[in-house]
Design an enzyme around this catalytic site. Structure first.
Site, PDB file in Angstrom:
ATOM      1  N   SER A  14       0.847  -1.193   0.020  1.00 53.53           N
ATOM      2  CA  SER A  14      -0.035  -0.045  -0.021  1.00 53.53           C
ATOM      3  C   SER A  14       0.877   1.277   0.062  1.00 53.53           C
ATOM      4  O   SER A  14       1.711   1.490   0.802  1.00 53.53           O
ATOM      5  CB  SER A  14      -0.895   0.097   1.268  1.00 53.53           C
ATOM      6  OG  SER A  14      -1.514   1.147   1.301  1.00 53.53           O
ATOM      7  N   HIS A  39      -0.902  -1.083  -4.240  1.00 50.45           N
ATOM      8  CA  HIS A  39      -2.418  -0.577  -3.693  1.00 50.45           C
ATOM      9  C   HIS A  39      -2.525   0.706  -3.351  1.00 50.45           C
ATOM     10  O   HIS A  39      -1.618   1.159  -2.803  1.00 50.45           O
ATOM     11  CB  HIS A  39      -2.604  -1.334  -2.485  1.00 50.45           C
ATOM     12  CG  HIS A  39      -4.007  -1.378  -1.824  1.00 50.45           C
ATOM     13  ND1 HIS A  39      -5.261  -1.768  -2.320  1.00 50.45           N
ATOM     14  CD2 HIS A  39      -4.202  -0.544  -0.738  1.00 50.45           C
ATOM     15  CE1 HIS A  39      -6.029  -1.534  -1.432  1.00 50.45           C
ATOM     16  NE2 HIS A  39      -5.630  -0.788  -0.710  1.00 50.45           N
ATOM     17  N   ASP A  41      -4.448   3.768  -1.875  1.00 52.00           N
ATOM     18  CA  ASP A  41      -5.470   4.201  -0.821  1.00 52.00           C
ATOM     19  C   ASP A  41      -5.979   5.846  -0.825  1.00 52.00           C
ATOM     20  O   ASP A  41      -5.323   6.612  -0.454  1.00 52.00           O
ATOM     21  CB  ASP A  41      -4.860   3.963   0.466  1.00 52.00           C
ATOM     22  CG  ASP A  41      -4.873   2.362   0.970  1.00 52.00           C
ATOM     23  OD1 ASP A  41      -4.020   1.992   1.414  1.00 52.00           O
ATOM     24  OD2 ASP A  41      -5.901   1.792   0.710  1.00 52.00           O
ATOM     25  N   MET A  43      -8.462   8.698  -0.144  1.00 52.08           N
ATOM     26  CA  MET A  43      -9.444   8.975   0.912  1.00 52.08           C
ATOM     27  C   MET A  43      -9.714  10.266   0.803  1.00 52.08           C
ATOM     28  O   MET A  43      -8.844  11.297   0.506  1.00 52.08           O
ATOM     29  CB  MET A  43      -8.677   8.784   2.168  1.00 52.08           C
ATOM     30  CG  MET A  43      -8.029   7.460   2.650  1.00 52.08           C
ATOM     31  SD  MET A  43      -7.246   7.375   4.359  1.00 52.08           S
ATOM     32  CE  MET A  43      -6.478   5.759   3.933  1.00 52.08           C
ATOM     33  N   HIS A  72      -8.093   1.851  -4.349  1.00 58.43           N
ATOM     34  CA  HIS A  72      -9.118   1.719  -3.206  1.00 58.43           C
ATOM     35  C   HIS A  72      -9.684   2.978  -3.090  1.00 58.43           C
ATOM     36  O   HIS A  72      -8.918   3.729  -2.429  1.00 58.43           O
ATOM     37  CB  HIS A  72      -8.281   0.977  -2.085  1.00 58.43           C
ATOM     38  CG  HIS A  72      -9.157   0.870  -0.936  1.00 58.43           C
ATOM     39  ND1 HIS A  72      -8.672   0.488   0.339  1.00 58.43           N
ATOM     40  CD2 HIS A  72     -10.523   0.773  -0.817  1.00 58.43           C
ATOM     41  CE1 HIS A  72      -9.603   0.302   1.164  1.00 58.43           C
ATOM     42  NE2 HIS A  72     -11.005   0.559   0.633  1.00 58.43           N
ATOM     43  N   MET A  74     -11.799   5.060  -1.104  1.00 57.96           N
ATOM     44  CA  MET A  74     -12.508   5.260   0.384  1.00 57.96           C
ATOM     45  C   MET A  74     -13.132   6.838   0.359  1.00 57.96           C
ATOM     46  O   MET A  74     -12.553   7.546   0.843  1.00 57.96           O
ATOM     47  CB  MET A  74     -11.513   5.066   1.461  1.00 57.96           C
ATOM     48  CG  MET A  74     -11.103   3.744   1.713  1.00 57.96           C
ATOM     49  SD  MET A  74      -9.559   3.484   2.911  1.00 57.96           S
ATOM     50  CE  MET A  74      -8.544   3.659   1.381  1.00 57.96           C
ATOM     51  N   MET A 143     -12.184  -5.419   4.282  1.00 59.01           N
ATOM     52  CA  MET A 143     -11.352  -4.697   5.439  1.00 59.01           C
ATOM     53  C   MET A 143     -11.233  -5.517   6.555  1.00 59.01           C
ATOM     54  O   MET A 143     -12.152  -5.769   7.162  1.00 59.01           O
ATOM     55  CB  MET A 143     -12.213  -3.372   5.605  1.00 59.01           C
ATOM     56  CG  MET A 143     -12.057  -2.504   4.509  1.00 59.01           C
ATOM     57  SD  MET A 143     -10.381  -2.150   3.560  1.00 59.01           S
ATOM     58  CE  MET A 143      -9.656  -1.274   4.970  1.00 59.01           C
ATOM     59  N   ASP A 181      -6.899  -6.358   3.732  1.00 55.72           N
ATOM     60  CA  ASP A 181      -6.495  -5.024   3.629  1.00 55.72           C
ATOM     61  C   ASP A 181      -6.279  -4.178   5.171  1.00 55.72           C
ATOM     62  O   ASP A 181      -7.487  -4.035   5.606  1.00 55.72           O
ATOM     63  CB  ASP A 181      -7.175  -4.196   2.857  1.00 55.72           C
ATOM     64  CG  ASP A 181      -6.464  -2.855   2.531  1.00 55.72           C
ATOM     65  OD1 ASP A 181      -7.129  -1.903   2.052  1.00 55.72           O
ATOM     66  OD2 ASP A 181      -5.518  -2.498   3.006  1.00 55.72           O
TER      67      ASP A 181
HETATM   68  C1  DX5 Z   1      -6.552   1.796   5.542  1.00 53.26           C
HETATM   69  C2  DX5 Z   1      -6.034   1.164   3.865  1.00 53.26           C
HETATM   70  C3  DX5 Z   1      -4.952   0.117   4.065  1.00 53.26           C
HETATM   71  C4  DX5 Z   1      -3.828   0.327   4.995  1.00 53.26           C
HETATM   72  C5  DX5 Z   1      -2.935  -0.792   5.062  1.00 53.26           C
HETATM   73  O1  DX5 Z   1      -7.436   2.553   5.346  1.00 53.26           O
HETATM   74  O2  DX5 Z   1      -6.987   0.768   3.105  1.00 53.26           O
HETATM   75  O3  DX5 Z   1      -4.653  -0.131   2.869  1.00 53.26           O
HETATM   76  O4  DX5 Z   1      -3.146   1.415   4.286  1.00 53.26           O
HETATM   77  O5  DX5 Z   1      -1.756  -0.306   5.985  1.00 53.26           O
HETATM   78  P1  DX5 Z   1      -1.105  -1.504   6.945  1.00 53.26           P
HETATM   79  O6  DX5 Z   1      -0.774  -2.684   6.223  1.00 53.26           O
HETATM   80  O7  DX5 Z   1      -0.131  -0.785   7.597  1.00 53.26           O
HETATM   81  O8  DX5 Z   1      -2.303  -1.823   7.982  1.00 53.26           O
HETATM   82 ZN    ZN Z   2      -6.649   0.119   0.954  1.00 46.88          ZN
END
Ligand code: DX5
Ligand code: ZN
Length: 222
Positions: A14, A39, A41, A43, A72, A74, A143, A181
């Protein structure tokens, strides 16, 4: 890189855990360390209590390296921003069932654009919420932390959902990947593989590792 079948293990570091001051180099480092996917993320500070990055970051990574981009979203309105993430070079776009959109319509638009369609559910969301859409997806993201931040502990109770998703896939002759994840390490990856997941997203245990290649290998062989 053509995504593998759900029978193969896929490791997706990620980017959230990478050094944002040198994203291109960090992506190259992940590729050289054996990452299959990257990956990303996204947000929006509304669907989750954090703000990370948008389409421009996906575009920057897409232009700087050649790796399968597992995006991803979010965000509350994935339908509204979809064209920009498609244009930025996403290969798989995962949207949350809890977000404010017509899930089937969004999944259809993702596939129409030639991307893999992913559907995500949060730890508190029951598996029954995604059942109506399982025949329309290429990937189900369960998740294993409450979304918003890296470095949180793995929520083992989510494994019953992963088992249910794997059983449903078998019973209905479907072929979606099951991705987990949040809090993924070699130990929790072993638990997740056993439950039926095949795509491991890991941030702090890969980008944060002293030896990223060894960390990825340990997750792959867990
Ligand atoms: C959280 C993200 C994950 C996160 C994973 O909202 O969707 O992808 O970055 O990070 P670790 O592996 O450190 O839990
Ligand atoms: Zn993620």
């Amino acid at each position: 890189m053509i995504p593998k079948t759900y029978l193969d293990r896929v490791i997706a570091p990620s980017l959230l855990a990478a050094n944002f001051s040198k994203v291109g180099e960090e992506t190259t480092r992940a590729i050289n360390a054996g990452a299959d996917w990257l990956h990303l993320d996204v947000m929006d500070g509304h669907f989750v209590d954090n703000i990370s990055f948008g389409p421009a970051m996906v575009q920057a990574v897409h232009e700087s390296n050649d790796i399968f981009l597992d995006v991803h979203l979010m965000i509350s309105r994935p339908d509204h921003y979809l064209p920009r993430f498609i244009a930025a070079g996403s290969d798989c776009i995962t949207v949350h069932v809890e977000a404010d959109h017509n899930v089937s319509e969004t999944l259809g638009r993702i596939r129409d654009a030639g991307c893999l369609a992913g559907l995500a559910l949060n730890p508190a969301t029951p598996f029954s919420e995604v059942v109506p859409f399982l025949h329309e997806i290429d990937l189900l993201l369960c998740m294993t932390v409450v979304p918003g931040f890296g470095g949180q502990p793995f929520m083992q109770e989510v494994m019953s959902k992963v088992e249910a998703a794997a059983a449903y896939r078998q019973e209905h002759g479907l072929s979606y990947h099951i991705e987990v994840d949040g809090g993924i390490s070699a130990e929790t990856a072993a638990i997740s593989y056993k439950a039926g997941a095949n795509v491991m997203v890991a941030g702090s245990t890969t980008f944060g590792a002293k030896d990223m290649a060894a960390a990825i290998e340990a997750i792959r062989n867990a």
